[in-house]
Design a protein around this motif. Structure first.
Motif, PDB file in Angstrom:
ATOM      1  N   HIS A   1       0.839  -1.204   0.000  1.00 51.05           N
ATOM      2  CA  HIS A   1       0.000   0.000   0.000  1.00 51.05           C
ATOM      3  C   HIS A   1       0.875   1.257   0.000  1.00 51.05           C
ATOM      4  CE1 HIS A   1      -3.068   2.930   1.110  1.00 51.05           C
ATOM      5  NE2 HIS A   1      -2.251   3.328   2.070  1.00 51.05           N
ATOM      6  N   LYS A   2       1.886   1.261   0.864  1.00 44.53           N
ATOM      7  CA  LYS A   2       2.758   2.437   0.948  1.00 44.53           C
ATOM      8  C   LYS A   2       3.514   2.640  -0.366  1.00 44.53           C
ATOM      9  CE  LYS A   2       1.604   3.514   5.105  1.00 44.53           C
ATOM     10  NZ  LYS A   2       0.776   4.699   5.341  1.00 44.53           N
ATOM     11  N   GLN A   3       3.911   1.550  -1.023  1.00 43.73           N
ATOM     12  CA  GLN A   3       4.607   1.665  -2.306  1.00 43.73           C
ATOM     13  C   GLN A   3       3.684   2.222  -3.385  1.00 43.73           C
ATOM     14  OE1 GLN A   3       8.034   1.054  -3.000  1.00 43.73           O
ATOM     15  NE2 GLN A   3       7.367   2.255  -4.757  1.00 43.73           N
ATOM     16  N   ILE A   4       2.438   1.783  -3.395  1.00 38.43           N
ATOM     17  CA  ILE A   4       1.471   2.304  -4.371  1.00 38.43           C
ATOM     18  C   ILE A   4       1.289   3.809  -4.173  1.00 38.43           C
ATOM     19  CG2 ILE A   4      -0.970   2.282  -5.027  1.00 38.43           C
ATOM     20  CD1 ILE A   4      -0.899  -0.783  -4.468  1.00 38.43           C
ATOM     21  N   MET A   5       1.201   4.220  -2.920  1.00 27.33           N
ATOM     22  CA  MET A   5       1.045   5.648  -2.634  1.00 27.33           C
ATOM     23  C   MET A   5       2.301   6.413  -3.051  1.00 27.33           C
ATOM     24  SD  MET A   5      -2.038   5.873  -1.658  1.00 27.33           S
ATOM     25  CE  MET A   5      -2.058   7.603  -1.179  1.00 27.33           C
TER      26      MET A   5
ATOM     27  N   HIS B   1      12.947  11.589  -5.478  1.00 27.59           N
ATOM     28  CA  HIS B   1      13.432  12.193  -4.230  1.00 27.59           C
ATOM     29  C   HIS B   1      12.339  13.060  -3.590  1.00 27.59           C
ATOM     30  CE1 HIS B   1      16.630  13.371  -1.511  1.00 27.59           C
ATOM     31  NE2 HIS B   1      16.309  14.637  -1.696  1.00 27.59           N
ATOM     32  N   LEU B   2      11.687  13.883  -4.404  1.00 25.83           N
ATOM     33  CA  LEU B   2      10.613  14.733  -3.893  1.00 25.83           C
ATOM     34  C   LEU B   2       9.473  13.875  -3.341  1.00 25.83           C
ATOM     35  CD1 LEU B   2       9.281  17.485  -3.417  1.00 25.83           C
ATOM     36  CD2 LEU B   2       8.403  17.348  -5.781  1.00 25.83           C
ATOM     37  N   ALA B   3       9.086  12.833  -4.073  1.00 26.54           N
ATOM     38  CA  ALA B   3       7.986  11.969  -3.631  1.00 26.54           C
ATOM     39  C   ALA B   3       8.320  11.294  -2.307  1.00 26.54           C
ATOM     40  CB  ALA B   3       7.681  10.918  -4.704  1.00 26.54           C
ATOM     41  N   CYS B   4       9.544  10.834  -2.140  1.00 30.65           N
ATOM     42  CA  CYS B   4       9.959  10.217  -0.867  1.00 30.65           C
ATOM     43  C   CYS B   4       9.822  11.212   0.283  1.00 30.65           C
ATOM     44  CB  CYS B   4      11.396   9.716  -0.948  1.00 30.65           C
ATOM     45  SG  CYS B   4      11.573   8.167  -1.826  1.00 30.65           S
ATOM     46  N   ARG B   5      10.236  12.425   0.043  1.00 28.15           N
ATOM     47  CA  ARG B   5      10.152  13.446   1.100  1.00 28.15           C
ATOM     48  C   ARG B   5       8.699  13.792   1.425  1.00 28.15           C
ATOM     49  NH1 ARG B   5      15.049  17.723  -0.043  1.00 28.15           N
ATOM     50  NH2 ARG B   5      16.697  16.354   0.735  1.00 28.15           N
TER      51      ARG B   5
ATOM     52  N   TYR C   1       2.284   6.877  -6.748  1.00 30.73           N
ATOM     53  CA  TYR C   1       1.347   7.952  -7.109  1.00 30.73           C
ATOM     54  C   TYR C   1       2.002   9.319  -6.915  1.00 30.73           C
ATOM     55  CZ  TYR C   1      -2.548  11.208  -6.601  1.00 30.73           C
ATOM     56  OH  TYR C   1      -3.382  12.290  -6.717  1.00 30.73           O
ATOM     57  N   LEU C   2       2.648   9.506  -5.775  1.00 34.68           N
ATOM     58  CA  LEU C   2       3.324  10.783  -5.511  1.00 34.68           C
ATOM     59  C   LEU C   2       4.455  11.026  -6.502  1.00 34.68           C
ATOM     60  CD1 LEU C   2       3.492  10.600  -1.608  1.00 34.68           C
ATOM     61  CD2 LEU C   2       1.968  12.050  -2.987  1.00 34.68           C
ATOM     62  N   THR C   3       5.178   9.981  -6.856  1.00 37.03           N
ATOM     63  CA  THR C   3       6.267  10.103  -7.828  1.00 37.03           C
ATOM     64  C   THR C   3       5.722  10.534  -9.179  1.00 37.03           C
ATOM     65  OG1 THR C   3       7.549   8.415  -6.656  1.00 37.03           O
ATOM     66  CG2 THR C   3       8.199   8.902  -8.922  1.00 37.03           C
ATOM     67  N   ASP C   4       4.604   9.957  -9.569  1.00 35.88           N
ATOM     68  CA  ASP C   4       3.973  10.339 -10.834  1.00 35.88           C
ATOM     69  C   ASP C   4       3.551  11.811 -10.808  1.00 35.88           C
ATOM     70  OD1 ASP C   4       2.745   9.749 -13.483  1.00 35.88           O
ATOM     71  OD2 ASP C   4       0.893  10.163 -12.373  1.00 35.88           O
TER      72      ASP C   4
ATOM     73  N   VAL D   1       5.960  22.619   4.917  1.00 37.41           N
ATOM     74  CA  VAL D   1       7.282  22.082   4.573  1.00 37.41           C
ATOM     75  C   VAL D   1       7.261  21.538   3.145  1.00 37.41           C
ATOM     76  CG1 VAL D   1       9.033  20.350   5.157  1.00 37.41           C
ATOM     77  CG2 VAL D   1       7.834  21.577   6.983  1.00 37.41           C
ATOM     78  N   ALA D   2       6.178  20.870   2.767  1.00 34.54           N
ATOM     79  CA  ALA D   2       6.054  20.339   1.409  1.00 34.54           C
ATOM     80  C   ALA D   2       6.103  21.457   0.372  1.00 34.54           C
ATOM     81  CB  ALA D   2       4.761  19.537   1.271  1.00 34.54           C
ATOM     82  N   GLN D   3       5.522  22.607   0.704  1.00 39.68           N
ATOM     83  CA  GLN D   3       5.561  23.747  -0.206  1.00 39.68           C
ATOM     84  C   GLN D   3       7.002  24.192  -0.455  1.00 39.68           C
ATOM     85  OE1 GLN D   3       2.721  25.769  -1.729  1.00 39.68           O
ATOM     86  NE2 GLN D   3       4.572  25.994  -2.957  1.00 39.68           N
ATOM     87  N   VAL D   4       7.801  24.241   0.589  1.00 35.31           N
ATOM     88  CA  VAL D   4       9.210  24.603   0.455  1.00 35.31           C
ATOM     89  C   VAL D   4       9.938  23.571  -0.412  1.00 35.31           C
ATOM     90  CG1 VAL D   4      11.390  24.922   1.725  1.00 35.31           C
ATOM     91  CG2 VAL D   4       9.250  25.864   2.647  1.00 35.31           C
ATOM     92  N   LEU D   5       9.702  22.293  -0.152  1.00 37.76           N
ATOM     93  CA  LEU D   5      10.343  21.237  -0.939  1.00 37.76           C
ATOM     94  C   LEU D   5       9.925  21.309  -2.402  1.00 37.76           C
ATOM     95  CD1 LEU D   5       9.921  18.200   1.489  1.00 37.76           C
ATOM     96  CD2 LEU D   5      12.035  19.441   0.987  1.00 37.76           C
ATOM     97  N   LEU D   6       8.654  21.543  -2.625  1.00 36.95           N
ATOM     98  CA  LEU D   6       8.137  21.631  -3.994  1.00 36.95           C
ATOM     99  C   LEU D   6       8.739  22.834  -4.727  1.00 36.95           C
ATOM    100  CD1 LEU D   6       6.179  20.444  -6.074  1.00 36.95           C
ATOM    101  CD2 LEU D   6       4.385  21.864  -5.082  1.00 36.95           C
TER     102      LEU D   6
END
Length: 187
Positions: free
Chosen positions: A124-128, A146-150, A131-134, A177-182
């Motif tokens: 489940h966590k890998q599927i999510m 890297h961004l998706a992992c964070r 999705y974030l990586t995509d 924090v995600a906004q800064v990373l993005l």
């Protein structure tokens, strides 16, 4: 269409497992809580672990369907959807019945990496993460993996923190924090 007895058993068991945990919930308790006879329960599932796996599959399906569709309702760009995921988490944290992530619980209770319940939770966590990586890739991130992992790390931390603090604020903090990373990944 009326759900069949097996589906109803899985749905009700999922609620009990989510509320009380896996090891703390025996088959006798499930018989009482679900209203299904022990004979009927064992007709559908030979072991409690088979029932847990079915409950996890149901939770994966319903969570992803609800979570991903809500993200798409809130934002129409991949970058916006990455951030909207935290807004959806916040909505989840505000629900009266919120008790954290069933997959984190399952992974903690079944820690052996080759155990089927642990593997189902990790899947489940890998599927999510996929999705974030995509989303990160479609948003134009220089290093989408890297961004998706964070982002996932922030989400998982917010999920756990919200349980302990009984607050939805971790979602907002993680979103900031995600906004800064993005911003950094897209610069």
């Amino acid at each position: 269409m009326r759900p069949n007895k097996r589906d109803e058993l899985v749905r009700k068991s999922l609620q009990v497992f989510y509320r009380d945990g896996f090891h703390a919930t025996g088959m006798d308790k499930l018989v009482v809580e679900t209203g299904v006879s022990k004979t009927s329960m064992y007709k559908h599932f030979r072991t409690k672990e088979e029932l847990i796996l079915a409950a996890l599959r149901l939770r994966d399906e319903t969570f992803r369907e609800d979570f991903l569709s809500r993200i798409q309702e809130l934002a129409d760009t991949p970058a916006g959807q990455l951030l909207a995921s935290f807004d959806v988490l916040r909505e989840w944290f505000q629900q009266e019945e919120y008790r954290g992530c069933l997959f984190i619980k399952a992974g903690a209770e079944y820690q052996e990496g080759d155990h089927p319940i642990h593997k189902q939770s990790a899947e489940h966590k890998q599927i999510m993460l996929d999705y974030l990586t995509d989303l990160a890739r479609r948003a134009g991130a220089r290093d989408p993996e890297h961004l998706a992992c964070r982002i996932q790390l922030l989400q998982e931390g917010a999920i756990v923190t919200a349980v302990f603090l009984k607050s939805c604020e971790p979602a907002q903090e993680a979103r900031a924090v995600a906004q800064v990373l993005l911003d950094s990944a897209l610069a």
